[in-house]
Write an enzyme that holds these catalytic residues in place. Structure first.
Site, PDB file in Angstrom:
ATOM      1  NE  ARG A 197       0.799   6.156   3.089  1.00  0.00           N
ATOM      2  CZ  ARG A 197       1.466   7.225   3.486  1.00  0.00           C
ATOM      3  NH1 ARG A 197       1.335   8.361   2.811  1.00  0.00           N
ATOM      4  NH2 ARG A 197       2.265   7.158   4.538  1.00  0.00           N
TER       5      ARG A 197
ATOM      6  CG  HIS B  34      -3.257   2.282   9.224  1.00  0.00           C
ATOM      7  ND1 HIS B  34      -2.537   1.661   8.225  1.00  0.00           N
ATOM      8  CD2 HIS B  34      -3.735   3.438   8.664  1.00  0.00           C
ATOM      9  CE1 HIS B  34      -2.582   2.379   7.122  1.00  0.00           C
ATOM     10  NE2 HIS B  34      -3.297   3.472   7.360  1.00  0.00           N
TER      11      HIS B  34
ATOM     12  CE1 TYR C 213     -23.687  12.540  16.577  1.00  0.00           C
ATOM     13  CE2 TYR C 213     -22.373  13.377  14.738  1.00  0.00           C
ATOM     14  CZ  TYR C 213     -22.989  13.569  15.968  1.00  0.00           C
ATOM     15  OH  TYR C 213     -22.909  14.785  16.585  1.00  0.00           O
TER      16      TYR C 213
END
Length: 825
Positions: free
Chosen positions: A37, A83, A127
């Site tokens: 990570r 993931h 968007y």
């Protein structure tokens, strides 16, 4: 430990130590956070989430030359396939990869609102749209050729790469920051061109040190620009893995007119929030911790950052600037902690370690790619060998096939009759009839020959280390040519401890030399000893072939040196900022000290201690134009320079001199003419003007010097020719004229003397220092030079070879003589 009543249980129910279980579980968790990570891999410089984003885009075909895809589509693929974490975490990582103020070279090409340097959040993923940047494509190049290992994804349904076969040294290029369990990483971004230069050097010098590589990697190169103050902190960071450098924003002082000034911030330190910075400045003004500010506004737009701080009348800008550095994030520190994962273990790495691991990764990738290509080429060559045999025996092949009952019989017959393999026989049976034409036959043979060359090359890569390194070198060169950009962050090695460096530097006499090709240096005056007239001189300065000394100044360490360029701009430095060099040193190129544009170079220079209100600068051009401007108009010089004079395209700036309104000027020309007129005849003008005519030149003539004359002084004019002749003439022999005349003779020039190169005012007790094209310097007393009339050719001052000539000279005031005079008085 388990209670006594539970001890001695059977194997079916073993006792477990709580302490050991917690230790084991926490260790596993720690390693998972570190490797899975927070800490990047040293090879591709990526954390798992970034690697999975890039691989998912690659699988989607979401490359730089295809249409954008919704960010939500990419995020969905990442969390669904590779993931298994929250979509906001993945989207936040993707957004940062697209921000040009976060990444030195972004890996995602975003379309839409991806946040701002003010801390504004990106629009929702439904968007925005995204695709891989062109550079990101280099991370996945050749991944289909078994160049890296793959592992199962979280549910064993797919395969994902353990590392990307990147051509880009990304760990240093874009840097990395992360906090794991018990450790952290913080690596700044760097310049790609500098990194590749260092990698190429490391390829040829494997035993070099991190200090050796610092000659190529000057320091961090932040996407937000600014200035990085490096020194021992940077050296410590690159040699040990931990260190710190100071960052400062870029600002300048602008004149608003009527005696008012503004401080304009155009770049801020890396990772500083602009809105927070502006709010902090406003708070400091409100609390009166910073005085002298009348207005603060943010005028930033899509073209860049512009924070304007208006100052009150009479406020000294430097005081406000120092306060901004002291109390705000305009000056920040970046702490290096170059931690990365190496062979599944976190390690603190030096600069050389990181580059060496990257080169080893490239070496492994190229070897695996070559093996893949070799295997494929050999398989294809094997088939082509069979087709070639078939075409050479086409009649027999056709007959064999026609006589066979089934395809399997035909394959077996071909194998037996022509000693072919199963693959070759099948290829013959699959061959279309059009391949039987002569043209197709030639194409097949040409393909076969090309394959044999490729096979030979692939084998040479695997067998010869030099060839392998050559492939790595070629790929790095191509990467630099395609993607390298100019450095954005300025590197400064000055100490920011708050001590004024001038307090540590004696205000000693020095000589500044600037060559025509732009090499500048500072040399102590004591290196030049006095000699007799007519001497051959000592070696003065080393220049390369075709170069010569353009300016030769005698000054002191604490004065300003003003450098004027062919574009009419003025740059300002303290004399002590110019690197010191020995008498024979070449010096440093001026481009390392000044932000010169392409095709911009220094043509004139001048030294002053301060910018007096009652003094002016007089500009003199080769074609006899003069312009007078008050010095106070040049007080505020931006780091990028200011406009000093408007020089016409057909003219060249020759000289800039310090004058008072009561002074006079003598313009001297190459052909031996001079004109003396009052400085007041040239009215004071603004900085961006061209001036008025000072002398009407004769055909082929040009101005070589402008000599300042103080009224009522009893000095002589010393004129020097290119072939080493010179003379002193009384100033009284030069009558005062009106500006714009043709002038009178000041020295009779002949082929023996050569053209005039300049003139200066001297006294009998002055010393003259001269520089020749043979790079020799001679110092002689002015009293040794004969005093004669104007229309004479003078005497020889310096002996030179037949092709030698004088390139510069200046006056040296002997301080011991001045002190002796004071004692006599």
């Amino acid at each position: 430990m388990a209670p006594a009543s539970l001890r001695g249980r059977s194997v079916e129910n073993p006792t477990i130590s709580i302490e050991q279980e917690i230790q084991r579980s926490y260790l596993e968790y720690s390693l998972s956070v570190i490797i899975g990570r927070a800490i990047p891999d040293v090879r591709d410089g990526l954390k798992p989430v970034h690697r999975r984003i890039m691989y998912a885009q690659h699988e989607l075909g979401n490359t730089y030359n295809r249409a954008y895809k919704k960010s939500a589509r990419v995020v969905g693929d990442v969390i669904g396939k590779y993931h298994p974490h929250g979509d906001s975490a993945v989207y936040d990582a993707l957004v940062r990869m697209a921000q040009d103020f976060s990444m030195r070279d972004p890996l995602v090409d975003g379309q839409g609102n991806f946040g701002s340097i003010d801390g504004d959040s990106a629009a929702a993923m439904r968007y925005t749209e995204a695709r891989m940047s062109r550079l990101a494509g280099e991370f996945l190049s050749d991944i289909e050729k078994n160049t890296v290992d793959f592992r199962p994804n979280y549910d064993n349904s797919l395969q994902e790469p353990e590392v990307l076969p990147t051509k880009v040294p990304n760990l240093l290029l874009n840097g990395s920051a992360g906090i794991a369990v018990g450790m952290a990483t913080n690596i700044p971004p760097h310049n790609l061109g500098e990194l590749i230069d260092a990698l190429l050097y490391l390829l040829d010098h494997s035993s070099c040190s991190s200090r050796d590589l610092m000659q190529f990697i000057k320091g961090p190169d932040f996407p937000t620009g600014g200035v990085a103050y490096v020194g021992e902190g940077l050296t410590e960071a690159y040699t040990t893995g931990r260190g710190s450098v100071k960052m400062r924003g870029t600002l300048s002082v602008e004149d608003r007119g009527k005696g008012l000034e503004s401080i304009v911030i155009t770049e801020i330190p890396y990772a500083v929030n602009k809105s927070t910075l502006v709010e902090k400045i406003a708070l400091l003004v409100h609390e009166r911790r910073i005085e002298g500010i009348s207005d603060l506004r943010d005028e930033s737009d899509r073209r860049g950052i512009r924070i304007v701080i208006d100052l009150k009348r009479g406020t000294i800008p430097d005081i406000v600037i120092n306060a901004l550095y002291k109390y705000t994030a305009l000056e920040s520190s970046f702490g290096f902690n170059m931690m990365a994962v190496v062979d599944n273990r976190p390690q603190l790495l030096t600069l050389k370690d990181i580059l060496a691991h990257f080169l080893e990764h490239r070496r492994e990738v190229i070897i695996r790619r070559t093996r893949f290509d070799l295997k494929k080429a050999e398989a294809r060559a094997h088939i082509l060998e069979g087709l070639r045999i078939a075409l050479d025996n086409i009649d027999a092949v056709v007959k064999t096939i026609r006589s066979s009952k089934t395809a399997q019989d035909a394959k077996q017959a071909l194998m037996e009759q022509f000693e072919l393999s199963d693959v070759q026989s099948q290829a013959i049976l699959d061959m279309r009839l059009q391949r039987l034409t002569n043209m197709e036959h030639e194409k097949l043979l040409e393909e076969y020959r090309e394959l044999l060359k490729k096979i030979e090359f692939f084998k040479s890569i695997l067998e010869n280390e030099d060839v392998l390194l050559g492939v790595i070198r070629d790929e790095l060169d191509a990467l630099k040519k395609t993607y390298a950009t100019q450095r954005r962050t300025v590197i400064d090695d000055h100490d920011l401890s708050g001590i004024d460096i001038e307090d540590l530097i004696p205000d000693a006499d020095v000589v500044i030399t600037l060559s025509e090709r732009g090499y500048i240096k500072r040399t102590a005056m004591e290196n030049y000893s006095a000699q007799k007239r007519g001497g051959k001189g000592i070696f003065g300065v080393h220049t390369s072939d075709g170069d010569f000394i353009l300016n030769f100044l005698v000054t002191t360490n604490h004065q300003y040196i003003l450098l004027f360029t062919n574009r009419g701009k003025m740059h300002r430095l303290k004399v002590h900022q110019i690197p010191e060099g020995s008498r024979t040193a070449k010096g440093m190129h001026i481009a390392n000290l000044l932000p010169l544009d392409k095709d911009e170079y220094v043509v004139a220079s001048l030294t002053v201690r301060d910018f007096a209100a009652d003094r002016s600068f007089l500009f003199v051009t080769r074609k006899g134009m003069v312009k007078r401007t008050h010095q106070e108009m040049y007080t505020n010089c931006r780091s990028t320079g200011i406009i000093a004079v408007n020089v016409r395209e057909s003219d060249d700036l020759l000289q800039v001199v310090d004058v008072g309104r009561e002074d006079e000027i003598v313009l001297v020309t190459q052909h031996g003419y001079a004109i003396r007129f009052s400085v007041a005849d040239a009215r004071a003008m603004g900085r961006g003007t061209a001036g008025v005519k000072g002398i009407a030149l004769r055909s082929g003539d040009r101005v070589v010097a402008g000599v300042v004359v103080t009224p009522d002084e009893h000095k002589d004019i010393l004129t020097v020719s290119e072939k080493g002749y010179g003379k002193r003439s009384s100033l009284d022999l030069y009558r005062l004229q009106t500006r714009g005349g043709k002038g009178i003779i000041t020295m009779r020039t002949t082929p023996k003397t050569g053209s005039l190169i300049g003139a200066i005012m001297v006294e009998k007790d002055d010393d003259i220092i001269m520089l020749t094209s043979e790079n020799k310097v001679i110092r002689i007393g002015a009293g040794e030079i004969r005093k004669v009339g104007r229309a004479t050719q003078g005497v020889r001052l310096v002996s030179m070879a037949d092709d030698g000539h004088v390139v510069g000279f200046d006056i040296v005031r002997d301080k011991q003589i001045d002190e002796a005079r004071k004692n006599e008085d």
